[in-house]
Motif scaffolding. Structure first.
Motif, PDB file in Angstrom:
ATOM      1  N   ALA A 259       0.831  -1.198   0.000  1.00  0.00           N
ATOM      2  CA  ALA A 259       0.000   0.000   0.000  1.00  0.00           C
ATOM      3  C   ALA A 259       0.872   1.257   0.000  1.00  0.00           C
ATOM      4  O   ALA A 259       1.971   1.245   0.555  1.00  0.00           O
ATOM      5  N   PRO A 260       0.377   2.330  -0.585  1.00  0.00           N
ATOM      6  CA  PRO A 260       1.107   3.592  -0.556  1.00  0.00           C
ATOM      7  C   PRO A 260       0.860   4.361   0.740  1.00  0.00           C
ATOM      8  O   PRO A 260       0.736   5.579   0.755  1.00  0.00           O
ATOM      9  N   LEU A 261       0.748   3.613   1.832  1.00  0.00           N
ATOM     10  CA  LEU A 261       0.484   4.178   3.159  1.00  0.00           C
ATOM     11  C   LEU A 261       1.406   3.540   4.170  1.00  0.00           C
ATOM     12  O   LEU A 261       1.872   2.417   3.979  1.00  0.00           O
ATOM     13  N   GLU A 262       1.603   4.250   5.263  1.00  0.00           N
ATOM     14  CA  GLU A 262       2.367   3.724   6.383  1.00  0.00           C
ATOM     15  C   GLU A 262       1.653   4.111   7.669  1.00  0.00           C
ATOM     16  O   GLU A 262       1.085   5.190   7.776  1.00  0.00           O
ATOM     17  N   ALA A 263       1.677   3.214   8.630  1.00  0.00           N
ATOM     18  CA  ALA A 263       1.170   3.543   9.969  1.00  0.00           C
ATOM     19  C   ALA A 263       2.312   4.237  10.710  1.00  0.00           C
ATOM     20  O   ALA A 263       3.287   3.605  11.079  1.00  0.00           O
ATOM     21  N   ARG A 264       2.210   5.549  10.857  1.00  0.00           N
ATOM     22  CA  ARG A 264       3.284   6.339  11.470  1.00  0.00           C
ATOM     23  C   ARG A 264       3.408   6.059  12.954  1.00  0.00           C
ATOM     24  O   ARG A 264       4.494   5.882  13.491  1.00  0.00           O
ATOM     25  N   ASP A 265       2.276   6.044  13.641  1.00  0.00           N
ATOM     26  CA  ASP A 265       2.297   5.798  15.080  1.00  0.00           C
ATOM     27  C   ASP A 265       0.920   5.362  15.540  1.00  0.00           C
ATOM     28  O   ASP A 265      -0.034   5.394  14.775  1.00  0.00           O
ATOM     29  N   LEU A 266       0.857   4.943  16.777  1.00  0.00           N
ATOM     30  CA  LEU A 266      -0.402   4.605  17.412  1.00  0.00           C
ATOM     31  C   LEU A 266      -0.367   5.253  18.784  1.00  0.00           C
ATOM     32  O   LEU A 266       0.495   4.935  19.606  1.00  0.00           O
ATOM     33  N   ARG A 267      -1.252   6.185  18.997  1.00  0.00           N
ATOM     34  CA  ARG A 267      -1.311   6.909  20.267  1.00  0.00           C
ATOM     35  C   ARG A 267      -2.327   6.250  21.185  1.00  0.00           C
ATOM     36  O   ARG A 267      -3.523   6.280  20.920  1.00  0.00           O
ATOM     37  N   PRO A 268      -1.842   5.642  22.257  1.00  0.00           N
ATOM     38  CA  PRO A 268      -2.765   4.951  23.160  1.00  0.00           C
ATOM     39  C   PRO A 268      -3.488   5.910  24.093  1.00  0.00           C
ATOM     40  O   PRO A 268      -2.947   6.947  24.489  1.00  0.00           O
ATOM     41  N   PHE A 269      -4.712   5.559  24.396  1.00  0.00           N
ATOM     42  CA  PHE A 269      -5.500   6.221  25.441  1.00  0.00           C
ATOM     43  C   PHE A 269      -5.549   7.740  25.285  1.00  0.00           C
ATOM     44  O   PHE A 269      -5.359   8.480  26.246  1.00  0.00           O
ATOM     45  N   VAL A 270      -5.838   8.217  24.077  1.00  0.00           N
ATOM     46  CA  VAL A 270      -6.034   9.658  23.901  1.00  0.00           C
ATOM     47  C   VAL A 270      -7.334  10.094  24.568  1.00  0.00           C
ATOM     48  O   VAL A 270      -7.539  11.277  24.822  1.00  0.00           O
ATOM     49  N   ALA A 271      -8.196   9.145  24.827  1.00  0.00           N
ATOM     50  CA  ALA A 271      -9.415   9.302  25.618  1.00  0.00           C
ATOM     51  C   ALA A 271      -9.608   7.950  26.316  1.00  0.00           C
ATOM     52  O   ALA A 271      -8.977   6.971  25.942  1.00  0.00           O
ATOM     53  N   PRO A 272     -10.455   7.884  27.336  1.00  0.00           N
ATOM     54  CA  PRO A 272     -10.590   6.627  28.070  1.00  0.00           C
ATOM     55  C   PRO A 272     -10.871   5.397  27.195  1.00  0.00           C
ATOM     56  O   PRO A 272     -10.394   4.313  27.482  1.00  0.00           O
ATOM     57  N   SER A 273     -11.621   5.567  26.131  1.00  0.00           N
ATOM     58  CA  SER A 273     -11.934   4.433  25.265  1.00  0.00           C
ATOM     59  C   SER A 273     -11.512   4.703  23.826  1.00  0.00           C
ATOM     60  O   SER A 273     -12.234   4.381  22.882  1.00  0.00           O
ATOM     61  N   LEU A 274     -10.341   5.301  23.658  1.00  0.00           N
ATOM     62  CA  LEU A 274      -9.920   5.643  22.300  1.00  0.00           C
ATOM     63  C   LEU A 274      -8.400   5.643  22.158  1.00  0.00           C
ATOM     64  O   LEU A 274      -7.697   6.314  22.911  1.00  0.00           O
ATOM     65  N   CYS A 275      -7.936   4.885  21.176  1.00  0.00           N
ATOM     66  CA  CYS A 275      -6.554   4.951  20.722  1.00  0.00           C
ATOM     67  C   CYS A 275      -6.613   5.379  19.257  1.00  0.00           C
ATOM     68  O   CYS A 275      -7.596   5.109  18.567  1.00  0.00           O
ATOM     69  N   VAL A 276      -5.567   6.038  18.776  1.00  0.00           N
ATOM     70  CA  VAL A 276      -5.589   6.564  17.412  1.00  0.00           C
ATOM     71  C   VAL A 276      -4.320   6.156  16.679  1.00  0.00           C
ATOM     72  O   VAL A 276      -3.210   6.427  17.144  1.00  0.00           O
ATOM     73  N   ALA A 277      -4.519   5.517  15.529  1.00  0.00           N
ATOM     74  CA  ALA A 277      -3.410   5.174  14.635  1.00  0.00           C
ATOM     75  C   ALA A 277      -3.383   6.204  13.514  1.00  0.00           C
ATOM     76  O   ALA A 277      -4.421   6.511  12.913  1.00  0.00           O
ATOM     77  N   HIS A 278      -2.205   6.758  13.252  1.00  0.00           N
ATOM     78  CA  HIS A 278      -2.039   7.767  12.210  1.00  0.00           C
ATOM     79  C   HIS A 278      -1.447   7.134  10.962  1.00  0.00           C
ATOM     80  O   HIS A 278      -0.416   6.459  11.028  1.00  0.00           O
ATOM     81  N   LEU A 279      -2.112   7.372   9.829  1.00  0.00           N
ATOM     82  CA  LEU A 279      -1.650   6.865   8.546  1.00  0.00           C
ATOM     83  C   LEU A 279      -1.052   8.015   7.744  1.00  0.00           C
ATOM     84  O   LEU A 279      -1.580   9.126   7.762  1.00  0.00           O
ATOM     85  N   VAL A 280       0.043   7.749   7.039  1.00  0.00           N
ATOM     86  CA  VAL A 280       0.654   8.758   6.178  1.00  0.00           C
ATOM     87  C   VAL A 280       0.841   8.176   4.784  1.00  0.00           C
ATOM     88  O   VAL A 280       1.118   6.980   4.618  1.00  0.00           O
ATOM     89  N   ASP A 281       0.696   9.037   3.802  1.00  0.00           N
ATOM     90  CA  ASP A 281       0.882   8.675   2.403  1.00  0.00           C
ATOM     91  C   ASP A 281       2.373   8.537   2.131  1.00  0.00           C
ATOM     92  O   ASP A 281       3.153   9.416   2.492  1.00  0.00           O
ATOM     93  N   THR A 282       2.773   7.456   1.498  1.00  0.00           N
ATOM     94  CA  THR A 282       4.193   7.254   1.189  1.00  0.00           C
ATOM     95  C   THR A 282       4.495   7.472  -0.283  1.00  0.00           C
ATOM     96  O   THR A 282       5.645   7.332  -0.694  1.00  0.00           O
ATOM     97  N   GLN A 283       3.478   7.809  -1.082  1.00  0.00           N
ATOM     98  CA  GLN A 283       3.699   8.073  -2.498  1.00  0.00           C
ATOM     99  C   GLN A 283       4.229   9.493  -2.673  1.00  0.00           C
ATOM    100  O   GLN A 283       3.627  10.438  -2.170  1.00  0.00           O
ATOM    101  N   PRO A 284       5.334   9.663  -3.395  1.00  0.00           N
ATOM    102  CA  PRO A 284       5.802  11.024  -3.641  1.00  0.00           C
ATOM    103  C   PRO A 284       4.850  11.743  -4.584  1.00  0.00           C
ATOM    104  O   PRO A 284       4.203  11.128  -5.427  1.00  0.00           O
TER     105      PRO A 284
END
Length: 130
Positions: A97-122
């Motif tokens: 895929a032309p995407l990468e999972a940059r990071d995963l931020r745990p517990f940004v809210a009591p019932s929420l974690c967030v994974a950030h996707l970034v485009d890797t296509q120039p």
């Protein structure tokens, strides 16, 4: 792993990566998955694993509303959350895929974690004046 590794987070990301490549159907040789299809595939994967994921409106974040390993994750987020990040990275890698999972931020809210996707296509756009 938490007690035996010198770099727990990296070792667990690597283990998660291996599982992520295993848990998705790879595209045929010499083809790439589109960014939209990759997003849909990893959201489906995380849904099958029990995370109740939702893609944000821009498609740059996967909102994970439930962690099937919550009790362990609260005690060892460096292990559990790194494993889930590796899983996403491995799945995207296997999909080519032309995407990468940059990071995963745990517990940004009591019932929420967030994974950030970034485009890797120039970008194929020339700079002004070129």
């Amino acid at each position: 792993l938490a007690g035996t590794s010198d770099d727990v987070a990296q070792d667990v990301v690597t283990a998660g990566h291996a599982w992520g490549t295993y848990l998705v159907d790879r595209p045929p040789p010499h083809t790439m998955t589109t960014a939209d299809n990759a997003r849909a595939t990893v959201v489906d994967l995380m849904d099958r694993l029990g995370f109740q994921p939702e893609l944000d409106d821009d498609g740059n974040k996967i909102l994970l509303r439930r962690c099937p390993f919550l009790d362990v994750a609260k005690r060892h987020p460096d292990v559990v959350c790194s494993l889930h990040l590796g899983l996403l990275r491995g799945a995207l890698h296997a999909l080519r895929a032309p995407l990468e999972a940059r990071d995963l931020r745990p517990f940004v809210a009591p019932s929420l974690c967030v994974a950030h996707l970034v485009d890797t296509q120039p970008l194929d756009r020339a700079l002004p004046g070129e």
